[in-house]
Scaffold this motif. Structure first.
Motif, mmCIF file in Angstrom:
data_model
loop_
_atom_site.group_PDB
_atom_site.id
_atom_site.type_symbol
_atom_site.label_atom_id
_atom_site.label_comp_id
_atom_site.label_asym_id
_atom_site.label_seq_id
_atom_site.Cartn_x
_atom_site.Cartn_y
_atom_site.Cartn_z
ATOM 1 N N ASP A 8 0.837 -1.205 0.000
ATOM 2 C CA ASP A 8 0.000 0.000 0.000
ATOM 3 C C ASP A 8 0.866 1.247 0.000
ATOM 4 O O ASP A 8 0.568 2.238 -0.667
ATOM 5 C CB ASP A 8 -0.898 0.016 1.246
ATOM 6 C CG ASP A 8 -2.095 -0.907 1.070
ATOM 7 O OD1 ASP A 8 -3.142 -0.648 1.665
ATOM 8 O OD2 ASP A 8 -1.968 -1.885 0.309
ATOM 9 N N ARG A 38 0.850 4.332 -2.718
ATOM 10 C CA ARG A 38 0.563 5.731 -2.362
ATOM 11 C C ARG A 38 1.590 6.680 -2.953
ATOM 12 O O ARG A 38 1.353 7.876 -3.090
ATOM 13 C CB ARG A 38 0.540 5.899 -0.838
ATOM 14 C CG ARG A 38 -0.754 5.395 -0.206
ATOM 15 C CD ARG A 38 -1.255 6.393 0.852
ATOM 16 N NE ARG A 38 -2.440 5.917 1.552
ATOM 17 C CZ ARG A 38 -3.679 6.343 1.308
ATOM 18 N NH1 ARG A 38 -3.905 7.240 0.378
ATOM 19 N NH2 ARG A 38 -4.696 5.857 1.997
ATOM 20 N N HIS A 79 -7.484 -1.787 -4.548
ATOM 21 C CA HIS A 79 -7.142 -3.206 -4.717
ATOM 22 C C HIS A 79 -8.300 -3.981 -5.323
ATOM 23 O O HIS A 79 -8.173 -5.155 -5.638
ATOM 24 C CB HIS A 79 -6.850 -3.851 -3.353
ATOM 25 C CG HIS A 79 -5.642 -3.297 -2.694
ATOM 26 N ND1 HIS A 79 -4.470 -3.073 -3.370
ATOM 27 C CD2 HIS A 79 -5.431 -2.935 -1.406
ATOM 28 C CE1 HIS A 79 -3.580 -2.573 -2.514
ATOM 29 N NE2 HIS A 79 -4.134 -2.474 -1.328
#
Lengths: 366, 176, 120
Positions: free
Chosen positions: B29, B33, B161
């Motif tokens: 993640d 980002r 996702h």
């Protein structure tokens, strides 16, 4: 009656046959290709998806593009391809008997490569003979090659690669897919193919199968049900779909009739499609001079058919004395390596093992 | 079927992302980002490697055994050259660096009719269920002779996702 | 998904592109005039018209149509220009071709010299 003559005759102008003919022409061997259809390419031209494999295996190239490449190469090399010419017999010698424009045509050859491919299996259930029930490959041929929709909404039976890929292509052709049903617990095809249709909201029902189809004159509806490990429908689980097509993707069987008529010994390997000609790793059958390539030697895919075509070509050329022992061995080893690469990984495991079983039986058979 | 063919699957066609992240087959993640990156949702050992050759920077590694699952260098800039090359249509570009807690996902698209830029569509998850709205940002073809389009859409970061396809919104009065 | 306004022909396709132009060929299905595309098979031309029942079986007179579409199963067999049991899925359309639904094993409608005695 017309009589022709060549060194090696190739029956079938699909990826296996064309690849064999190309290699033979490259080796300077006189070849003639015969095919019963009005167009060459076998099943390649209905395959609008990209192939897997490596660059050498034409990965990322769509089936019909590969078909065009093969035909271009045949043209370049001046390979004669007789279309609309169904072969109905192979006689010792060899004399190949075919029909061309209503007349008998014979081709004399020292060796024959049979690359006749395979046919789709049917699935019996009440209503299975209604128009609108067809092979998944048939639906694929109609939409991708003839650009005709044989209906508006389909049920697909079977989630192997054929069922999954055809479902996607039906959607691309503007045909709704009500559901894909698979009798086994797991999807048999590549998961990426299942993902493509799943994310388009197509229900993928494992442990389900079609139990009946109904309609007047053609399919109008069908019922599916959950099944147990013995494929017995479970009471109370029936679902009905309004469909006008049922695409059956329950496997292919090698097209062996011509060789059977010649009493070429067969063997039965369920995982490779059933009855197929006993052959060795040079793709020769138990009849000297008769070779096989492609789905006829075991259900696989176009990529392996092309490699087998090349292998059969080298073997047949060697058999006819057109290629040196050393050269032939070298090339055969190369091609076998390439085949092994295609058959690597968990999906290819079964094929590798079963091919070895066939070669073993060939050695042991008298 | 051998157990490993199902290792990364929750259901036929539906991936187990956390497991893939654990095994280094899906970016974290944190990395998402930072900016655009490819995600290679290839979960089975099939002999196949066009993605490896598609990447001009060599960020995708498969190796000599072409059944290996592709590994992506996090240096990947999400240029998208690999996306149309996957025969399984399982490469996507995700970008979690958009302001306002938005993200973008670029999907391979081989259908007609094409949507229009700025069109608001239903964003679908791997089950084909609508999870949110998406705004079409761009519609491109990476290669002149490859008919697979790359369509980028803007979605909430929370769905980065999850969203892997879209469907045009049905206008009122249209039945299925 | 269907943006072709009701036709069964796929006039535009995401991978195949727009339908290429082709000459027209007139064929007759049980006397009914049908415009087919040059180079296509009889079965494809009939399917494009929404015709799916090509023949009836010997005993129970049930309808049959396309099953394999590649010339292997013979379910699509019809009587073409007077000759029965023609696999329509691998037979290319020809101008003024007479295609008839076949009942059972069909009848030869050409005389011993191979001349066609039927007139449209």
């Amino acid at each position: 009656m017309t009589q022709k003559r060549c060194k090696i005759a190739v029956i079938g102008a699909g990826p296996g046959g064309l690849s064999a003919a190309i290699r033979l022409a490259e080796l300077g061997v006189e070849v003639i290709v015969l095919d019963e259809k009005p167009a060459a390419g076998g099943q390649l031209f209905k395959q609008i998806h990209k192939f897997f494999g490596s660059e050498h295996h034409m990965a990322g190239v769509r089936g019909f593009e590969i078909g065009n490449l093969l035909l271009d190469r045949c043209r370049e090399l001046g390979v004669p391809i007789l279309l609309d010419t169904p072969v109905w017999g192979i006689f010792p010698g060899f004399t190949i008997a075919a029909e061309s424009e209503g007349e008998t045509l014979t081709v004399e050859a020292e060796a024959v490569i049979a690359a006749t491919g395979a046919g789709e299996n049917a699935l019996a259930f009440p209503g299975w003979t209604l128009p609108g029930v067809m092979g998944a490959g048939a639906a694929q041929t109609l939409v991708n090659f003839y650009r005709v929709r044989p209906g508006r909404r389909a049920l697909v039976v079977g989630a192997g690669n054929v069922g999954l890929i055809v479902s996607y292509q039906l959607l691309q052709a503007g045909i709704d897919v009500a559901a894909v049903v698979e009798g086994q617990e797991q999807v048999g095809g590549y998961m990426v193919h299942a993902s493509k249709i799943r994310r388009m909201s197509v229900p993928l029902l494992t442990r389900h199968t079609v139990v009946s189809a109904a309609g007047t004159g053609r399919v109008e509806s069908c019922r599916v049900a959950q099944v147990d490990a013995f494929f017995a429908p479970q009471e109370g689980t029936e679902k009905e779909y309004q469909v006008d097509m049922i695409c059956v993707a329950v496997g292919l069987s090698p097209a062996v009739e011509l060789l059977r008529a010649m009493e070429v010994p067969m063997c039965y390997v369920g995982e490779l499609g059933g009855h197929l000609p006993l052959h060795n790793d040079a793709l020769m059958t138990k009849r000297e001079g008769i070779f096989v390539a492609g789905d006829i030697s075991g259900i696989e895919e176009a990529s392996s058919a092309m490699e087998e075509g090349r292998l059969a070509a080298v073997s047949a050329a060697h058999y006819c004395g057109c290629v040196h022992d050393v050269h032939a061995e070298k090339e055969k080893i190369q091609i076998r390596k390439s085949l092994a690469a295609l058959r690597s990984g968990p999906f290819g495991d079964v094929i590798m093992k079963k091919k070895q079983t066939i070669f073993g039986r060939f050695r042991n058979a008298c | 079927m051998p157990a490993d063919l199902q290792r990364y699957l929750l259901q036929p066609g539906v991936l187990d992302i956390p497991r893939m992240q654990e095994d280094g087959l899906y970016p974290s993640d944190e990395r998402i980002r930072k900016g655009p990156i490819a995600v290679l949702e290839c979960s089975q050992e099939i002999p196949c490697n066009p993605c490896e050759t598609a990447c001009k920077k060599g960020f995708i590694e498969i190796g000599s055994d072409i059944t290996a699952l592709p590994r992506l260098d996090p240096e990947c800039s999400g240029c998208g050259l690999c996306l149309p090359r996957c025969p399984g249509l399982s490469i996507f570009i995700v970008d979690g660096s958009l302001p306002g807690d938005l993200a973008s996902v670029t999907i391979p698209y081989e259908f007609l009719p094409l949507p229009e830029v700025d069109e608001v569509v239903d964003a679908l998850d791997r089950w084909g269920e609508r999870v949110c709205d998406a705004r079409i940002v761009s519609i491109k073809r990476q290669y002149p002779r490859d008919l697979c389009y790359s369509i980028k859409m803007e979605i909430p970061f929370s769905q980065v996702h999850t969203v892997r396809h879209f469907r045009k919104k049905r206008t009122t009065g249209e039945g299925k | 998904m269907d943006s072709d306004g009701g036709t069964l022909r796929i006039t535009d396709h995401p991978i195949l592109g727009p339908m290429p132009p082709a000459g027209e060929v007139t064929i007759y299905f049980n006397g009914r005039e049908i415009t087919a595309r040059e180079g296509e098979t009889v079965a494809a031309a009939l399917a494009a018209e929404g015709i799916s029942a090509f023949r009836t079986t010997v005993k129970r007179k049930e309808s049959r149509g396309i099953f394999c579409a590649i010339g292997r199963c013979t379910d699509c067999a019809m009587t073409v220009n007077g000759i029965p049991n023609i696999r329509t899925c691998i037979t290319t359309v020809e101008e003024n071709m007479r295609v008839e639904s076949q009942e059972g094993l069909g009848e030869w409608r050409i005389n011993r010299n191979g001349d066609d005695t039927e007139t449209v």
